[in-house]
Scaffold this motif. Structure first.
Motif, PDB file in Angstrom:
ATOM      1  N   PHE A  84     -10.758  -5.286 -10.027  1.00 31.50           N
ATOM      2  CA  PHE A  84     -10.851  -5.564 -11.457  1.00 31.50           C
ATOM      3  C   PHE A  84      -9.644  -5.094 -12.247  1.00 31.50           C
ATOM      4  CE2 PHE A  84     -15.060  -4.723  -9.663  1.00 31.50           C
ATOM      5  CZ  PHE A  84     -15.616  -5.978  -9.794  1.00 31.50           C
ATOM      6  N   GLU A  85      -8.918  -4.121 -11.719  1.00 33.77           N
ATOM      7  CA  GLU A  85      -7.772  -3.576 -12.439  1.00 33.77           C
ATOM      8  C   GLU A  85      -6.496  -4.329 -12.109  1.00 33.77           C
ATOM      9  OE1 GLU A  85      -8.041   0.780 -14.003  1.00 33.77           O
ATOM     10  OE2 GLU A  85      -7.864   0.789 -11.822  1.00 33.77           O
ATOM     11  N   THR A  86      -5.709  -4.578 -13.135  1.00 30.10           N
ATOM     12  CA  THR A  86      -4.434  -5.261 -12.940  1.00 30.10           C
ATOM     13  C   THR A  86      -3.341  -4.222 -12.711  1.00 30.10           C
ATOM     14  OG1 THR A  86      -3.824  -5.213 -15.275  1.00 30.10           O
ATOM     15  CG2 THR A  86      -5.135  -7.115 -14.505  1.00 30.10           C
ATOM     16  N   LEU A  87      -2.214  -4.694 -12.237  1.00 34.05           N
ATOM     17  CA  LEU A  87      -1.076  -3.797 -12.042  1.00 34.05           C
ATOM     18  C   LEU A  87      -0.645  -3.180 -13.365  1.00 34.05           C
ATOM     19  CD1 LEU A  87       1.031  -5.912  -9.532  1.00 34.05           C
ATOM     20  CD2 LEU A  87      -0.434  -3.939  -9.027  1.00 34.05           C
ATOM     21  N   GLY A  88      -0.721  -3.939 -14.426  1.00 34.99           N
ATOM     22  CA  GLY A  88      -0.375  -3.416 -15.745  1.00 34.99           C
ATOM     23  C   GLY A  88      -1.295  -2.286 -16.163  1.00 34.99           C
ATOM     24  N   GLN A  89      -2.586  -2.444 -15.929  1.00 34.01           N
ATOM     25  CA  GLN A  89      -3.550  -1.400 -16.270  1.00 34.01           C
ATOM     26  C   GLN A  89      -3.338  -0.152 -15.428  1.00 34.01           C
ATOM     27  OE1 GLN A  89      -6.955  -3.898 -15.545  1.00 34.01           O
ATOM     28  NE2 GLN A  89      -7.424  -4.047 -17.730  1.00 34.01           N
ATOM     29  N   VAL A  90      -3.054  -0.355 -14.151  1.00 36.89           N
ATOM     30  CA  VAL A  90      -2.839   0.779 -13.247  1.00 36.89           C
ATOM     31  C   VAL A  90      -1.566   1.530 -13.627  1.00 36.89           C
ATOM     32  CG1 VAL A  90      -2.257   1.322 -10.852  1.00 36.89           C
ATOM     33  CG2 VAL A  90      -4.173  -0.153 -11.350  1.00 36.89           C
ATOM     34  N   ALA A  91      -0.522   0.799 -13.975  1.00 40.21           N
ATOM     35  CA  ALA A  91       0.720   1.442 -14.399  1.00 40.21           C
ATOM     36  C   ALA A  91       0.465   2.321 -15.613  1.00 40.21           C
ATOM     37  CB  ALA A  91       1.786   0.395 -14.713  1.00 40.21           C
ATOM     38  N   GLN A  92      -0.292   1.805 -16.557  1.00 39.38           N
ATOM     39  CA  GLN A  92      -0.612   2.575 -17.755  1.00 39.38           C
ATOM     40  C   GLN A  92      -1.469   3.796 -17.413  1.00 39.38           C
ATOM     41  OE1 GLN A  92      -2.855   0.428 -20.725  1.00 39.38           O
ATOM     42  NE2 GLN A  92      -2.200   1.811 -22.354  1.00 39.38           N
ATOM     43  N   ARG A 129       0.968   8.607  -5.241  1.00 39.27           N
ATOM     44  CA  ARG A 129      -0.319   9.300  -5.340  1.00 39.27           C
ATOM     45  C   ARG A 129      -1.318   8.564  -6.225  1.00 39.27           C
ATOM     46  NH1 ARG A 129       0.703  15.466  -4.309  1.00 39.27           N
ATOM     47  NH2 ARG A 129       2.636  15.282  -3.160  1.00 39.27           N
ATOM     48  N   MET A 130      -1.296   7.257  -6.081  1.00 43.06           N
ATOM     49  CA  MET A 130      -2.236   6.414  -6.807  1.00 43.06           C
ATOM     50  C   MET A 130      -3.419   6.137  -5.882  1.00 43.06           C
ATOM     51  SD  MET A 130       0.680   3.853  -8.301  1.00 43.06           S
ATOM     52  CE  MET A 130      -0.237   3.029  -9.590  1.00 43.06           C
ATOM     53  N   ALA A 131      -4.601   6.259  -6.397  1.00 43.01           N
ATOM     54  CA  ALA A 131      -5.809   6.104  -5.584  1.00 43.01           C
ATOM     55  C   ALA A 131      -6.247   4.646  -5.458  1.00 43.01           C
ATOM     56  CB  ALA A 131      -6.932   6.942  -6.180  1.00 43.01           C
ATOM     57  N   CYS A 132      -5.302   3.734  -5.577  1.00 36.48           N
ATOM     58  CA  CYS A 132      -5.621   2.299  -5.607  1.00 36.48           C
ATOM     59  C   CYS A 132      -6.072   1.746  -4.263  1.00 36.48           C
ATOM     60  CB  CYS A 132      -4.400   1.521  -6.085  1.00 36.48           C
ATOM     61  SG  CYS A 132      -3.900   1.975  -7.756  1.00 36.48           S
ATOM     62  N   VAL A 133      -5.508   2.239  -3.189  1.00 39.37           N
ATOM     63  CA  VAL A 133      -5.856   1.733  -1.864  1.00 39.37           C
ATOM     64  C   VAL A 133      -7.278   2.198  -1.546  1.00 39.37           C
ATOM     65  CG1 VAL A 133      -5.254   1.710   0.583  1.00 39.37           C
ATOM     66  CG2 VAL A 133      -3.445   1.814  -1.142  1.00 39.37           C
ATOM     67  N   GLY A 134      -8.172   1.237  -1.401  1.00 41.98           N
ATOM     68  CA  GLY A 134      -9.570   1.552  -1.116  1.00 41.98           C
ATOM     69  C   GLY A 134     -10.418   1.826  -2.347  1.00 41.98           C
ATOM     70  N   CYS A 135      -9.832   1.756  -3.523  1.00 39.71           N
ATOM     71  CA  CYS A 135     -10.577   2.018  -4.758  1.00 39.71           C
ATOM     72  C   CYS A 135     -11.530   0.859  -5.044  1.00 39.71           C
ATOM     73  CB  CYS A 135      -9.609   2.191  -5.932  1.00 39.71           C
ATOM     74  SG  CYS A 135     -10.444   2.413  -7.513  1.00 39.71           S
ATOM     75  N   PRO A 136     -12.787   1.147  -5.370  1.00 40.56           N
ATOM     76  CA  PRO A 136     -13.741   0.077  -5.637  1.00 40.56           C
ATOM     77  C   PRO A 136     -13.434  -0.714  -6.910  1.00 40.56           C
ATOM     78  CG  PRO A 136     -14.757   2.221  -6.003  1.00 40.56           C
ATOM     79  CD  PRO A 136     -13.403   2.470  -5.422  1.00 40.56           C
ATOM     80  N   VAL A 137     -12.583  -0.201  -7.779  1.00 44.23           N
ATOM     81  CA  VAL A 137     -12.245  -0.893  -9.023  1.00 44.23           C
ATOM     82  C   VAL A 137     -10.982  -1.747  -8.868  1.00 44.23           C
ATOM     83  CG1 VAL A 137     -12.222  -0.550 -11.515  1.00 44.23           C
ATOM     84  CG2 VAL A 137     -12.944   1.297 -10.078  1.00 44.23           C
ATOM     85  N   ALA A 138     -10.343  -1.677  -7.705  1.00 46.95           N
ATOM     86  CA  ALA A 138      -9.081  -2.382  -7.482  1.00 46.95           C
ATOM     87  C   ALA A 138      -9.199  -3.891  -7.686  1.00 46.95           C
ATOM     88  CB  ALA A 138      -8.552  -2.083  -6.078  1.00 46.95           C
ATOM     89  N   ALA A 157       0.828  -1.208   0.000  1.00 48.89           N
ATOM     90  CA  ALA A 157       0.000   0.000   0.000  1.00 48.89           C
ATOM     91  C   ALA A 157       0.861   1.257   0.000  1.00 48.89           C
ATOM     92  CB  ALA A 157      -0.938  -0.005   1.205  1.00 48.89           C
ATOM     93  N   GLN A 158       1.996   1.207   0.679  1.00 46.97           N
ATOM     94  CA  GLN A 158       2.867   2.373   0.748  1.00 46.97           C
ATOM     95  C   GLN A 158       3.378   2.790  -0.630  1.00 46.97           C
ATOM     96  OE1 GLN A 158       6.087   1.278   3.324  1.00 46.97           O
ATOM     97  NE2 GLN A 158       6.849  -0.296   1.951  1.00 46.97           N
ATOM     98  N   VAL A 159       3.569   1.834  -1.531  1.00 45.10           N
ATOM     99  CA  VAL A 159       4.036   2.152  -2.883  1.00 45.10           C
ATOM    100  C   VAL A 159       2.958   2.933  -3.627  1.00 45.10           C
ATOM    101  CG1 VAL A 159       4.754   1.191  -5.112  1.00 45.10           C
ATOM    102  CG2 VAL A 159       5.561   0.148  -2.973  1.00 45.10           C
ATOM    103  N   PHE A 160       1.721   2.456  -3.544  1.00 44.48           N
ATOM    104  CA  PHE A 160       0.624   3.150  -4.223  1.00 44.48           C
ATOM    105  C   PHE A 160       0.431   4.558  -3.655  1.00 44.48           C
ATOM    106  CE2 PHE A 160      -0.461  -1.395  -4.718  1.00 44.48           C
ATOM    107  CZ  PHE A 160      -0.516  -1.465  -6.096  1.00 44.48           C
ATOM    108  N   VAL A 161       0.469   4.675  -2.349  1.00 48.13           N
ATOM    109  CA  VAL A 161       0.288   5.978  -1.699  1.00 48.13           C
ATOM    110  C   VAL A 161       1.433   6.926  -2.061  1.00 48.13           C
ATOM    111  CG1 VAL A 161       0.161   7.151   0.535  1.00 48.13           C
ATOM    112  CG2 VAL A 161      -1.122   5.035   0.165  1.00 48.13           C
ATOM    113  N   ALA A 162       2.657   6.433  -2.031  1.00 49.06           N
ATOM    114  CA  ALA A 162       3.822   7.274  -2.331  1.00 49.06           C
ATOM    115  C   ALA A 162       3.774   7.832  -3.749  1.00 49.06           C
ATOM    116  CB  ALA A 162       5.105   6.477  -2.133  1.00 49.06           C
TER     117      ALA A 162
END
Length: 80
Positions: free
Chosen positions: A43-51, A32-41, A25-30
């Motif tokens: 369904f989304e892959t790390l590859g999609q989030v990186a993009q 500024r990615m809204a992944c932690v607690g995101c309702p789409v998390a 979680a610290q990586v996503f927060v650092a």
């Protein structure tokens, strides 16, 4: 490196990664990615989030692996 039986991959969902390795979680927060607690998390892959966040996929995976490895090292030291 991660755990020998389950290395992190770009096709893992964000939710699976956060569930299996909460320390990531610290990586996503650092970044500024809204992944932690995101309702789409789920369904989304790390590859999609990186993009979506315009990060190199390999770099994101590397950062997540470092986070996992660091926690494993700390845990191993605490058990010694």
């Amino acid at each position: 490196m991660c755990t020998p039986n389950a290395p992190i991959r770009s096709d893992h969902s964000v939710a699976d990664v956060l569930t299996r390795w909460p320390q990531t979680a610290q990586v996503f927060v650092a970044h500024r990615m809204a992944c932690v607690g995101c309702p789409v998390a789920s369904f989304e892959t790390l590859g999609q989030v990186a993009q979506a966040y315009e990060l190199e996929e390999a770099h994101l995976l590397h950062l997540l692996e470092r986070s996992i490895d660091a926690a494993a090292t700390l845990e191993a030291g605490a058990l010694a």
